[in-house]
Design a protein around this motif. Structure first.
Motif, short mmCIF file in Angstrom:
data_model
loop_
_atom_site.label_atom_id
_atom_site.label_comp_id
_atom_site.label_asym_id
_atom_site.label_seq_id
_atom_site.Cartn_x
_atom_site.Cartn_y
_atom_site.Cartn_z
N GLY A 12 8.72 -11.83 -12.03
CA GLY A 12 7.29 -11.63 -12.29
C GLY A 12 6.81 -12.51 -13.43
N ARG A 15 2.14 -14.02 -14.55
CA ARG A 15 1.02 -13.50 -15.35
C ARG A 15 1.51 -12.46 -16.37
NH1 ARG A 15 -1.13 -8.81 -12.42
NH2 ARG A 15 -0.07 -8.67 -10.42
N ILE A 17 2.83 -10.23 -19.28
CA ILE A 17 3.96 -10.31 -20.21
C ILE A 17 5.00 -11.33 -19.71
CG2 ILE A 17 5.93 -8.98 -21.10
CD1 ILE A 17 4.02 -6.50 -21.13
N PHE A 37 5.35 -12.86 -6.65
CA PHE A 37 5.26 -12.12 -5.39
C PHE A 37 3.91 -12.35 -4.73
CE2 PHE A 37 4.95 -7.80 -3.19
CZ PHE A 37 5.64 -8.25 -2.08
N ARG A 38 2.81 -11.89 -5.38
CA ARG A 38 1.49 -12.08 -4.76
C ARG A 38 0.76 -13.29 -5.33
NH1 ARG A 38 1.72 -6.45 -4.83
NH2 ARG A 38 1.93 -5.65 -2.73
N SER A 39 1.28 -13.91 -6.35
CA SER A 39 0.59 -15.05 -6.97
C SER A 39 0.45 -16.19 -5.97
CB SER A 39 1.36 -15.54 -8.19
OG SER A 39 1.36 -14.54 -9.16
N LEU A 63 9.65 -13.98 -4.37
CA LEU A 63 10.62 -12.89 -4.21
C LEU A 63 9.96 -11.53 -4.34
CD1 LEU A 63 13.59 -11.78 -4.13
CD2 LEU A 63 13.61 -11.99 -6.63
N ASP A 64 10.29 -10.64 -3.40
CA ASP A 64 9.98 -9.22 -3.58
C ASP A 64 11.23 -8.60 -4.19
OD1 ASP A 64 9.55 -6.54 -3.45
OD2 ASP A 64 9.11 -6.46 -1.31
N VAL A 65 11.16 -8.26 -5.47
CA VAL A 65 12.36 -7.80 -6.19
C VAL A 65 12.90 -6.48 -5.68
CG1 VAL A 65 12.10 -9.01 -8.40
CG2 VAL A 65 10.90 -6.85 -8.02
N ASN A 91 11.35 -8.21 -15.58
CA ASN A 91 10.00 -7.91 -16.08
C ASN A 91 9.07 -7.36 -14.99
OD1 ASN A 91 7.42 -8.48 -17.76
ND2 ASN A 91 7.16 -9.72 -15.91
N SER A 142 11.19 -1.97 -20.09
CA SER A 142 10.92 -0.56 -19.84
C SER A 142 9.50 -0.27 -20.33
CB SER A 142 11.98 0.29 -20.57
OG SER A 142 11.71 1.65 -20.44
N TYR A 156 6.02 6.18 -12.54
CA TYR A 156 6.25 5.04 -13.45
C TYR A 156 7.14 5.46 -14.63
CZ TYR A 156 4.81 1.10 -16.50
OH TYR A 156 4.77 -0.01 -17.32
N LYS A 160 10.76 3.95 -15.60
CA LYS A 160 11.00 3.32 -16.90
C LYS A 160 12.08 4.06 -17.70
CE LYS A 160 8.11 -0.12 -16.48
NZ LYS A 160 8.65 -1.47 -16.29
N GLY A 187 4.42 -0.72 -25.85
CA GLY A 187 3.37 0.31 -25.84
C GLY A 187 2.24 -0.19 -24.97
N ILE A 189 -0.20 -2.93 -23.97
CA ILE A 189 -0.31 -4.37 -24.14
C ILE A 189 -1.48 -4.85 -23.28
CG2 ILE A 189 0.96 -6.58 -23.98
CD1 ILE A 189 2.32 -4.49 -25.85
N THR A 191 -2.96 -6.64 -20.71
CA THR A 191 -2.68 -7.43 -19.50
C THR A 191 -3.48 -6.79 -18.36
OG1 THR A 191 -0.88 -6.04 -18.67
CG2 THR A 191 -0.26 -7.78 -20.22
P1 NAP Z 1 1.07 -7.46 -14.68
O1 NAP Z 1 0.19 -8.41 -15.40
O2 NAP Z 1 0.48 -6.54 -13.67
O3 NAP Z 1 2.27 -8.30 -14.00
C1 NAP Z 1 3.21 -7.70 -13.15
C2 NAP Z 1 4.18 -8.75 -12.66
O4 NAP Z 1 5.10 -8.13 -11.74
C3 NAP Z 1 3.51 -9.90 -11.91
O5 NAP Z 1 4.08 -11.10 -12.33
C4 NAP Z 1 3.84 -9.62 -10.44
O6 NAP Z 1 3.97 -10.80 -9.66
C5 NAP Z 1 5.19 -8.94 -10.56
N1 NAP Z 1 5.48 -8.11 -9.38
C6 NAP Z 1 4.80 -7.04 -8.95
N2 NAP Z 1 5.37 -6.54 -7.83
C7 NAP Z 1 6.42 -7.35 -7.54
C8 NAP Z 1 7.42 -7.37 -6.54
N3 NAP Z 1 7.45 -6.45 -5.55
N4 NAP Z 1 8.35 -8.35 -6.57
C9 NAP Z 1 8.33 -9.28 -7.53
N5 NAP Z 1 7.43 -9.31 -8.53
C10 NAP Z 1 6.50 -8.36 -8.54
O7 NAP Z 1 1.85 -6.50 -15.66
P2 NAP Z 1 2.34 -6.68 -17.18
O8 NAP Z 1 1.48 -5.83 -18.00
O9 NAP Z 1 2.54 -8.10 -17.52
O10 NAP Z 1 3.75 -5.94 -17.06
C11 NAP Z 1 5.00 -6.61 -17.10
C12 NAP Z 1 6.09 -5.57 -17.33
O11 NAP Z 1 5.83 -4.89 -18.56
C13 NAP Z 1 6.12 -4.48 -16.26
O12 NAP Z 1 7.45 -4.10 -16.00
C14 NAP Z 1 5.39 -3.34 -16.91
O13 NAP Z 1 5.74 -2.10 -16.37
C15 NAP Z 1 5.82 -3.49 -18.35
N6 NAP Z 1 4.94 -2.85 -19.33
C16 NAP Z 1 3.63 -3.23 -19.47
C17 NAP Z 1 2.84 -2.58 -20.42
C18 NAP Z 1 1.40 -2.95 -20.63
O14 NAP Z 1 0.74 -2.23 -21.41
N7 NAP Z 1 0.87 -3.98 -20.04
C19 NAP Z 1 3.39 -1.57 -21.20
C20 NAP Z 1 4.71 -1.21 -21.02
C21 NAP Z 1 5.51 -1.86 -20.10
P3 NAP Z 1 2.74 -11.31 -8.71
O15 NAP Z 1 1.52 -11.31 -9.58
O16 NAP Z 1 3.14 -12.68 -8.27
O17 NAP Z 1 2.64 -10.33 -7.58
#
Ligand code: NAP
Length: 248
Positions: A12, A15, A17, A37-39, A63-65, A91, A142, A156, A160, A187, A189, A191
């Protein structure tokens, strides 16, 4: 914390993190394989170019992880293309929020498969390489909700929390071969994952965060850089909260 050409796989990466981690680690001299995946292909190519501008090798892989067989295939081709692997960063993640009473079986299964089973998939596909070279760093993303729970996020939070148990078990199983496993628990973030929050929800969260603001993806990436680098060589089985002090 220079990475001296270490080969890094980030799931992932296009975009949020994951993208910040990719850029930070490339800037520090890491070679970056990332998955999407969807990008769209334009976003993937743009990121590849940006990463290469740091003078490192970079390539995106679709890749679909959550799919075990495809993950094995793609990881094998990443290892072949890059000539090895030093760091695995799990990630990729999604949310499908709802109160448990309204949560569907599909919401539960999809979130558990993408967030948790995916790490089983990537670790199974990479461990042989790490064992052979007697080194490796696994970094799992996590969340603080995996430690404390969150109403409306039972699926979720369970995924985690599962990542935390998995990370600690990997640290115990693989430590004797110099393979480290740690997790980052961010915490709130800024995004796409948190952009649906209303102003008033953000104000409520901010009032609970001693640093009084949401975090930036770069601030999680800084922690990933530490865990990927040899600066953290005596650190394994740890869960590092990057949450502005929200849960101290
Ligand atoms: P995000 O912007 O929604 O990005 C999610 C990423 O996961 C994207 O790159 C997406 O790829 C990829 N993804 C989704 N489904 C997938 C699949 N089936 N196979 C492969 N890749 C897949 O989220 P983010 O906020 O950066 O989060 C990144 C990580 O941090 C996640 O594990 C999230 O749970 C964790 N986290 C985030 C926060 C927060 O506040 N943002 C807090 C705690 C933990 P595509 O776009 O190409 O589909």
């Amino acid at each position: 914390m220079h990475l001296n050409g270490k080969i890094i796989l980030i799931t992932g990466g296009t975009r949020g993190i994951g993208k910040s981690i990719a850029l930070k680690l490339a800037e520090a001299g890491g070679q970056i394989a990332f998955t999407y995946f969807r990008s769209r292909s334009a976003e993937v190519e743009e990121l590849e170019q940006k990463l290469r501008s740091f003078g490192v090798k970079s390539k995106g892989f679709h890749l679909d992880v959550s799919d075990f067989a495809t993950t094995t295939q793609i990881v094998d081709s990443i290892i072949e293309t890059f000539g090895g692997l030093d760091v695995l960063i799990n990630n990729a993640g999604i949310t499908r929020d709802n109160l448990l009473l309204r949560m569907t079986e599909t919401d539960w299964d999809t979130v558990l498969n993408v967030n948790l089973k995916s790490i089983f998939n990537t670790v199974k596909a990479t461990t042989k390489t790490f064992l052979k070279q007697r080194s490796g760093s696994i970094i799992n993303i996590s969340s603080v909700v995996g430690i404390h729970g969150n109403a409306g996020q039972a699926n979720y939070a369970a995924a985690k929390a599962g990542i935390i148990g998995l990370t600690k078990s990997l640290a115990l199983e693989l430590g004797s071969r110099n393979i480290r496993a740690n997790a980052i628990a961010p915490g709130f973030i800024q995004t796409a994952m948190t952009e649906h929050l209303t102003e008033s929800q953000i104000e409520i969260y901010k009032s609970k965060i001693p640093l009084n603001r949401l975090g930036l993806p770069e601030e999680v990436a800084n922690c990933a850089l530490f865990l990927a680098s040899d600066a953290s060589s005596y650190l394994t089985g740890q869960i590092i909260q990057v949450d502005g002090g929200m849960f101290t």
